[in-house]
Design an enzyme around this catalytic site. Structure first.
Site, PDB file in Angstrom:
ATOM      1  N   GLU A 120      -7.957  -0.317   4.627  1.00 51.55           N
ATOM      2  CA  GLU A 120      -7.999  -1.690   5.115  1.00 51.55           C
ATOM      3  C   GLU A 120      -6.947  -1.905   6.205  1.00 51.55           C
ATOM      4  O   GLU A 120      -5.843  -1.375   6.141  1.00 51.55           O
ATOM      5  CB  GLU A 120      -7.765  -2.657   3.953  1.00 51.55           C
ATOM      6  CG  GLU A 120      -8.903  -2.575   2.951  1.00 51.55           C
ATOM      7  CD  GLU A 120      -8.861  -3.665   1.901  1.00 51.55           C
ATOM      8  OE1 GLU A 120      -9.912  -4.288   1.686  1.00 51.55           O
ATOM      9  OE2 GLU A 120      -7.819  -3.889   1.284  1.00 51.55           O
ATOM     10  N   CYS A 133      -1.726  -5.189  11.056  1.00 54.15           N
ATOM     11  CA  CYS A 133      -1.076  -4.576   9.897  1.00 54.15           C
ATOM     12  C   CYS A 133      -1.845  -3.291   9.573  1.00 54.15           C
ATOM     13  O   CYS A 133      -3.013  -3.334   9.192  1.00 54.15           O
ATOM     14  CB  CYS A 133      -1.112  -5.584   8.749  1.00 54.15           C
ATOM     15  SG  CYS A 133      -0.368  -4.975   7.242  1.00 54.15           S
ATOM     16  N   CYS A 140      -1.304   4.909  -2.730  1.00 53.75           N
ATOM     17  CA  CYS A 140       0.154   5.066  -2.612  1.00 53.75           C
ATOM     18  C   CYS A 140       0.641   5.861  -3.819  1.00 53.75           C
ATOM     19  O   CYS A 140       0.112   5.689  -4.912  1.00 53.75           O
ATOM     20  CB  CYS A 140       0.814   3.676  -2.585  1.00 53.75           C
ATOM     21  SG  CYS A 140       2.573   3.716  -2.146  1.00 53.75           S
ATOM     22  N   CYS A 144       5.026   0.126  -7.213  1.00 56.53           N
ATOM     23  CA  CYS A 144       5.758  -1.140  -7.279  1.00 56.53           C
ATOM     24  C   CYS A 144       4.927  -2.092  -8.145  1.00 56.53           C
ATOM     25  O   CYS A 144       3.716  -2.246  -7.921  1.00 56.53           O
ATOM     26  CB  CYS A 144       5.987  -1.696  -5.879  1.00 56.53           C
ATOM     27  SG  CYS A 144       6.889  -0.515  -4.845  1.00 56.53           S
ATOM     28  N   CYS A 147       2.501  -4.879  -6.681  1.00 57.52           N
ATOM     29  CA  CYS A 147       1.690  -4.556  -5.502  1.00 57.52           C
ATOM     30  C   CYS A 147       0.338  -3.978  -5.909  1.00 57.52           C
ATOM     31  O   CYS A 147       0.264  -3.050  -6.720  1.00 57.52           O
ATOM     32  CB  CYS A 147       2.458  -3.558  -4.627  1.00 57.52           C
ATOM     33  SG  CYS A 147       1.463  -2.906  -3.259  1.00 57.52           S
ATOM     34  N   GLY A 205      -0.004   2.052   1.583  1.00 56.24           N
ATOM     35  CA  GLY A 205       0.769   3.291   1.607  1.00 56.24           C
ATOM     36  C   GLY A 205       2.222   3.146   2.011  1.00 56.24           C
ATOM     37  O   GLY A 205       2.646   2.104   2.515  1.00 56.24           O
ATOM     38  N   GLU A 206       2.980   4.206   1.735  1.00 59.03           N
ATOM     39  CA  GLU A 206       4.402   4.258   2.097  1.00 59.03           C
ATOM     40  C   GLU A 206       4.526   5.132   3.352  1.00 59.03           C
ATOM     41  O   GLU A 206       4.391   6.359   3.288  1.00 59.03           O
ATOM     42  CB  GLU A 206       5.185   4.848   0.911  1.00 59.03           C
ATOM     43  CG  GLU A 206       6.615   5.254   1.204  1.00 59.03           C
ATOM     44  CD  GLU A 206       7.436   4.194   1.947  1.00 59.03           C
ATOM     45  OE1 GLU A 206       7.614   3.096   1.430  1.00 59.03           O
ATOM     46  OE2 GLU A 206       7.887   4.493   3.081  1.00 59.03           O
ATOM     47  N   SER A 237       7.701  -0.632   7.689  1.00 57.68           N
ATOM     48  CA  SER A 237       8.258  -1.124   6.431  1.00 57.68           C
ATOM     49  C   SER A 237       8.295  -0.004   5.405  1.00 57.68           C
ATOM     50  O   SER A 237       7.316   0.711   5.213  1.00 57.68           O
ATOM     51  CB  SER A 237       7.393  -2.283   5.912  1.00 57.68           C
ATOM     52  OG  SER A 237       7.810  -2.667   4.624  1.00 57.68           O
ATOM     53  N   SER A 259      11.662  -3.147   1.991  1.00 49.85           N
ATOM     54  CA  SER A 259      11.134  -3.928   0.867  1.00 49.85           C
ATOM     55  C   SER A 259      12.219  -3.991  -0.206  1.00 49.85           C
ATOM     56  O   SER A 259      12.287  -3.134  -1.074  1.00 49.85           O
ATOM     57  CB  SER A 259       9.879  -3.248   0.312  1.00 49.85           C
ATOM     58  OG  SER A 259       8.858  -3.282   1.277  1.00 49.85           O
ATOM     59  N   LEU A 260      13.048  -5.007  -0.120  1.00 52.47           N
ATOM     60  CA  LEU A 260      14.218  -5.067  -1.011  1.00 52.47           C
ATOM     61  C   LEU A 260      13.835  -5.635  -2.379  1.00 52.47           C
ATOM     62  O   LEU A 260      13.944  -4.963  -3.393  1.00 52.47           O
ATOM     63  CB  LEU A 260      15.307  -5.914  -0.339  1.00 52.47           C
ATOM     64  CG  LEU A 260      16.681  -5.799  -0.973  1.00 52.47           C
ATOM     65  CD1 LEU A 260      17.271  -4.422  -0.745  1.00 52.47           C
ATOM     66  CD2 LEU A 260      17.617  -6.872  -0.423  1.00 52.47           C
ATOM     67  N   HIS A 261      13.434  -6.888  -2.422  1.00 48.20           N
ATOM     68  CA  HIS A 261      12.841  -7.552  -3.585  1.00 48.20           C
ATOM     69  C   HIS A 261      13.755  -7.767  -4.782  1.00 48.20           C
ATOM     70  O   HIS A 261      13.375  -8.494  -5.711  1.00 48.20           O
ATOM     71  CB  HIS A 261      11.566  -6.830  -4.046  1.00 48.20           C
ATOM     72  CG  HIS A 261      10.552  -6.628  -2.965  1.00 48.20           C
ATOM     73  ND1 HIS A 261      10.225  -7.599  -2.054  1.00 48.20           N
ATOM     74  CD2 HIS A 261       9.801  -5.550  -2.627  1.00 48.20           C
ATOM     75  CE1 HIS A 261       9.311  -7.133  -1.204  1.00 48.20           C
ATOM     76  NE2 HIS A 261       9.044  -5.887  -1.531  1.00 48.20           N
ATOM     77  N   ASN A 336       1.731 -12.813  -3.595  1.00 43.51           N
ATOM     78  CA  ASN A 336       0.275 -12.959  -3.498  1.00 43.51           C
ATOM     79  C   ASN A 336      -0.364 -12.328  -4.725  1.00 43.51           C
ATOM     80  O   ASN A 336      -0.236 -11.117  -4.925  1.00 43.51           O
ATOM     81  CB  ASN A 336      -0.236 -12.259  -2.237  1.00 43.51           C
ATOM     82  CG  ASN A 336       0.233 -12.972  -0.980  1.00 43.51           C
ATOM     83  OD1 ASN A 336       0.031 -14.171  -0.824  1.00 43.51           O
ATOM     84  ND2 ASN A 336       0.899 -12.240  -0.098  1.00 43.51           N
ATOM     85  N   CYS A 379      -0.175  -9.786   2.121  1.00 42.67           N
ATOM     86  CA  CYS A 379       0.725  -8.691   1.732  1.00 42.67           C
ATOM     87  C   CYS A 379       0.463  -8.245   0.306  1.00 42.67           C
ATOM     88  O   CYS A 379       0.437  -9.056  -0.605  1.00 42.67           O
ATOM     89  CB  CYS A 379       2.182  -9.171   1.724  1.00 42.67           C
ATOM     90  SG  CYS A 379       2.828  -9.523   3.311  1.00 42.67           S
TER      91      CYS A 379
END
Ligand code: SAH
Ligand code: SF4
Length: 399
Positions: A120, A133, A140, A144, A147, A205-206, A237, A259-261, A336, A379
């Site tokens: 996507e 994006c 992945c 996380c 996600c 993905g990372e 990112s 991506s701290l979070h 989201n 996201c």
């Protein structure tokens, strides 16, 4: 012998080719080398490689026949050996807010027997810019907990060509190549602005677990004689693959987002499990020393707002304290939701209170407006149906 499709093998060269090679994703010198192998002199190879580059990346041409500064005979030879590959569009959805989401299907023309994969790609238009994006992997390896992509196992890394082809296809759909027609629904930036002005590697993905392909794709995307996207308008990112952060700045030179979070290791271990391998202290040190970081080139810290998990005033104060010595922007992302997710987005009052603390510390407009939620394009909502290869198929392809 059977080989498991883990992260290492996802990057391994695939079996010998049997079909034409895609030019999209090859560097200019690789194209020249292939032309040399077809019998062109070194000088001709370099000159033709530059012409092909211009046709492909500046003009968006997909047929060799359209290349009118290349002799007919050579065009025919090129068409035998190469393709200018674009993915198939499985679906195109347009949100009420103008966000577009494509599901692209990739087949490798040189590997006709490999099963296709689907990814996507999302386009987010604003009045003065358009952001694409882009995905770097199908699925992945990381998990996380908030996600959606993290629930899809890694199928494989995308090639540099497949990463770029997302940009090429989106540009073509948005009428962004010479002679193209802009969509008439008014949902692309107005005036002379290109439809796609910015790229964010924030899809599936990372990216730093597919470093070589991402590097190659971004260097091609920012090449001034081609797509010519400024490196300041490309953001990568990462969830925190610390050893790859320094090379990203030095070798690719794009903007970095983290991506701290969470501001404590115990919580980040749960939300972003890669933290167990590279904890906050190491991650922030890599940010402090990111090549090229400055007040003009700040690092973006993404922070998803999860109700009663990471959204207290104390968390906000700790966030400001942790980032004090790093040229930083803070991006608060309202969570989201997706089917089966275990978290709830923080209440709006809470997000405002949190943002207020961050604001008072000098960070402007820290809340990211969710876009494309109605088409599941926001996201962390991306996930394709491409399944991890069944063991039987995997063995057949990797023997
Ligand atoms: N894998 C990379 C890039 C893709 S994710 C990374 O993790 O950085 C892009 C951003 O969306 C990341 O900050 C990610 O943590 C965040 N995200 C993931 N799921 C989300 C969700 N459900 N709601 C809001 N943001 C989410
Ligand atoms: Fe992978 Fe990023 Fe999702 Fe984590 S947030 S599972 S790293 S795509």
């Amino acid at each position: 012998m059977s080989v498991a499709l883990n992260i290492d093998h996802a990057n391994a060269p695939r079996p010998d080719t049997s079909g034409p090679v895609s030019l999209v994703g090859l560097s200019k010198s690789e194209i020249a080398a292939r032309l040399g192998a077809m019998g062109l002199s070194e000088r001709d190879s370099r000159m033709r490689a530059s012409q092909l580059w211009n046709w492909i990346y500046v003009n968006g041409v997909t047929e060799f026949d359209a290349m009118n500064n290349i002799a007919k005979r050579l065009r025919a030879d090129l068409a035998q050996a190469f393709v200018i590959d674009r993915p198939e569009i499985v679906s195109e959805q347009i949100s009420i807010d103008g966000t577009r989401k494509w599901l692209f299907r990739f087949r490798d023309p040189s590997q006709p027997n490999m099963p296709p994969v689907e990814v996507e790609t999302v386009y987010i238009p604003e009045s003065d810019r358009g952001t694409l994006c882009v995905s770097s992997q199908v699925g992945c390896t990381l998990t996380c907990s908030f996600c959606h992509t993290g629930t899809q196992k890694l199928v494989r890394n995308l090639t540099a060509g497949e990463i770029l082809a997302q940009v090429m296809m989106a540009r073509a759909r948005l009428g962004d190549f010479p002679g193209g027609t802009r969509p008439t629904d008014g949902l692309v930036p107005s005036g002379d602005t290109r439809a796609i002005t910015n790229i964010v590697m924030m899809g599936m993905g990372e990216p730093l677990y597919n470093y070589e392909n991402v590097k190659k794709a971004l260097l091609i995307a920012s090449d001034g004689a081609g797509l010519s996207l400024s490196k300041r308008r490309i953001t990568l990112s990462t969830s925190g693959v610390v050893p790859q952060i320094e090379p990203t700045g030095r070798e690719i030179g794009v903007m970095l987002a983290i991506s701290l979070h969470a501001v404590r290791n115990d919580l980040r271990d749960v939300l972003v499990p890669i933290n167990k391998k590279w904890p906050l202290e190491q991650l922030l040190e890599a940010c402090r020393t990111y090549p090229g970081v400055s007040n003009a080139k700040r690092i973006t810290f993404e922070y998803v707002m999860l109700k009663d998990i990471n959204d207290s005033d104390a968390d906000a104060r700790e966030l400001v304290r942790l980032l004090a010595k790093i040229p930083a922007k803070i991006n608060l992302i309202p969570f989201n939701p997706w089917p089966g997710s275990n978290y709830v987005c923080s209440d709006w009052d809470r997000i405002e209170a949190f943002a207020d603390i961050v604001n008072r510390a000098g960070y402007a407009s820290p809340v990211r407006t969710p876009r494309g939620r109605d088409i599941f394009a926001a996201c962390g909502q991306l996930k394709s149906e491409t399944e991890r290869l069944k063991k039987k198929d995997r063995d057949a392809f990797l023997l």
